[in-house]
Write a protein that holds these residues in place. Structure first.
Motif, PDB file in Angstrom:
ATOM      1  N   GLU A 197     -16.040  37.622  -0.677  1.00  0.00           N
ATOM      2  CA  GLU A 197     -16.075  37.802   0.608  1.00  0.00           C
ATOM      3  C   GLU A 197     -17.289  38.282   0.998  1.00  0.00           C
ATOM      4  OE1 GLU A 197     -13.630  36.576   2.576  1.00  0.00           O
ATOM      5  OE2 GLU A 197     -12.626  36.065   0.736  1.00  0.00           O
TER       6      GLU A 197
ATOM      7  N   GLN B 155     -12.851  38.903  -5.656  1.00  0.00           N
ATOM      8  CA  GLN B 155     -12.458  38.877  -4.551  1.00  0.00           C
ATOM      9  C   GLN B 155     -13.494  39.498  -3.398  1.00  0.00           C
ATOM     10  OE1 GLN B 155      -9.137  40.839  -2.489  1.00  0.00           O
ATOM     11  NE2 GLN B 155      -9.574  39.548  -0.383  1.00  0.00           N
TER      12      GLN B 155
ATOM     13  N   ASN C 269      -6.048  34.105   3.779  1.00  0.00           N
ATOM     14  CA  ASN C 269      -6.954  35.268   3.738  1.00  0.00           C
ATOM     15  C   ASN C 269      -6.395  36.469   3.212  1.00  0.00           C
ATOM     16  OD1 ASN C 269      -5.524  35.860   6.162  1.00  0.00           O
ATOM     17  ND2 ASN C 269      -7.282  35.460   7.337  1.00  0.00           N
TER      18      ASN C 269
END
Length: 431
Positions: free
Chosen positions: A35, A31, A394
């Motif tokens: 991002e 993750q 999100n």
């Protein structure tokens, strides 16, 4: 919307969910890296103003099947995400016009579609709450006087006729900094919008008068491969295979050889991947207009012969897209099953993810009671129940299973942003 609806998620009704479980696990593991990668990509190629992405979740595959750069349906989003929408819209407008105070919204011309006009009203609401003065400019030729459209929600939309003042587009003395297009230009590029001083967002060349789905999915293929290398997954698990044919005429039966050859190859390529992953479903191909929207000019086939054995009614349907535009180019896309179902009747559900700027601002499920797992769920005349996402897409939760609700929604948000990045690269190539 009921509390029950807000916290309900369609069930994934397939035993073939091993690969998807692996994708979701990889997304959670990577993750922070994901991002950071997205942030660096948005610096290189800024996102379009907005987009919605239709996803299909087959359990063994999660992939976009359509990317709409002039989205409707904002009225179907969870109202709890309105603050997120407002902040994202502010950021998007400020990037193109830092001191913008006035926005001209240019919608589609189908004013009798109250569902669409409710979306326009929601978009106006988002912009107004973001601190912008908004007027709605209609491109309808026969609009001479302002037309006030009353909506079932109690809101209204006032349509006004815009005028050119040199290189600026105005309504009376309303002189906006930005013209926001919510019209996909399927009918062509109006002279009224050409060569304006004001910024038009999204730009005219992202409309269907110029854009091709095959170009978009070529960019998406490159994005998916880059992403898959980073996330250590097989890119096929997030990327629908496709081929395309130019110069086709369904009514005159021209271009059939190209159609037959490409559908044959595509089915063989899909079958090879199905064999690799032990998937016992028949592969299928979606044939659709390479430009255009609204679920028109679309059919699903399981053999190349099917594509050639159309009756006259089917040929007529395939030969036209939105606005009666002739279909002369088609894209053949790997059919992705949707194994998400909703309710006791096992209605088929398809997620649609919404983004403003590069921010995911929610989404909803199209829930159809009369469609199959391999059918197009955005078809004319088909009734769907919108089911707003309970999560913003999100906020993954590493303490829960990879397929828990927040993590499934996070996966949706990641794949939708990959499609958005492909659209950003499309624009960078043809600014």
């Amino acid at each position: 919307m009921s509390v029950e609806h807000l916290h309900a998620v369609p069930h994934l009704t397939t035993a073939l969910s091993g690969p998807l479980h692996d994708i979701e696990s990889h997304l959670l593991t990577h993750q922070a890296h994901i991002e950071a990668w997205f942030r660096s990509e948005w610096v290189k190629t800024p996102a379009p103003f907005y987009a919605s992405v239709d996803l299909r979740n087959a359990g063994f595959k999660l992939a976009p099947v359509d990317t709409n750069l002039f989205p409707a349906g904002f009225n179907n989003l969870n109202e709890a995400f309105m603050p997120l929408c407002i902040q994202a819209a502010q950021a998007a407008v400020e990037r193109v016009c830092p001191d913008a105070a006035k926005v001209l919204l240019i919608p589609e011309s189908h004013t009798r579609n109250t569902y669409y006009m409710e979306s326009v009203a929601t978009l106006m609401d988002i912009l107004r709450k973001g601190g912008f003065e908004v007027r709605v400019a209609s491109l309808m030729d026969d609009l001479e006087l302002p037309q006030n459209i009353e909506l079932p929600s109690g809101r209204h939309v006032l349509l006004e006729k815009p005028e050119r003042d040199g290189a600026r587009l105005k309504i009376g003395d309303f002189d906006p900094c930005v013209a926001l297009l919510n019209n996909d230009l399927s009918g062509g590029r109006p002279d009224l919008l050409e060569d304006l001083e004001q910024k038009v967002i999204p730009p005219l060349n992202l409309g269907w008068a110029d854009r091709l789905k095959s170009e978009h999915f070529a960019h998406y293929r490159a994005v998916a491969r880059e992403f898959a290398a980073m996330a250590e997954i097989d890119p096929w698990l997030i990327d629908p295979l496709f081929r395309n044919c130019g110069e086709i005429n369904f009514m005159k039966r021209e271009g059939e050889e190209c159609l037959h050859k490409n559908v044959t190859r595509l089915l063989a390529d899909i079958q090879a991947k199905y064999d690799e992953y032990n998937i016992d479903k028949p592969p299928y191909v979606i044939i659709k207009a390479d430009a255009g929207t609204y679920g028109m000019g679309i059919m699903a086939v399981q053999s190349a012969e099917e594509a050639l054995e159309l009756n006259r009614k089917q040929r007529t349907r395939m030969s036209k897209s939105k606005g009666g535009q002739a279909v002369t180019q088609v894209i053949m896309q790997e059919g992705v099953y949707t194994f998400e179902t909703w309710g006791d009747q096992q209605a088929v559900a398809e997620p649609v993810v919404y983004m403003l700027d590069h921010f995911v601002v929610g989404g909803f499920y199209r829930v159809h009671k009369e469609r199959g797992t391999n059918e197009n769920l955005n078809a004319p005349g088909m009734h769907f129940e919108p089911l707003a996402f309970a999560e913003t897409c999100n906020v993954p939760d590493e303490s829960k299973a990879p397929d828990a609700d927040p993590n499934r929604f996070y996966a949706y948000g990641v794949i939708a942003r990959l499609a958005l990045l492909a659209a950003a690269r499309e624009y960078a190539e043809h600014p």
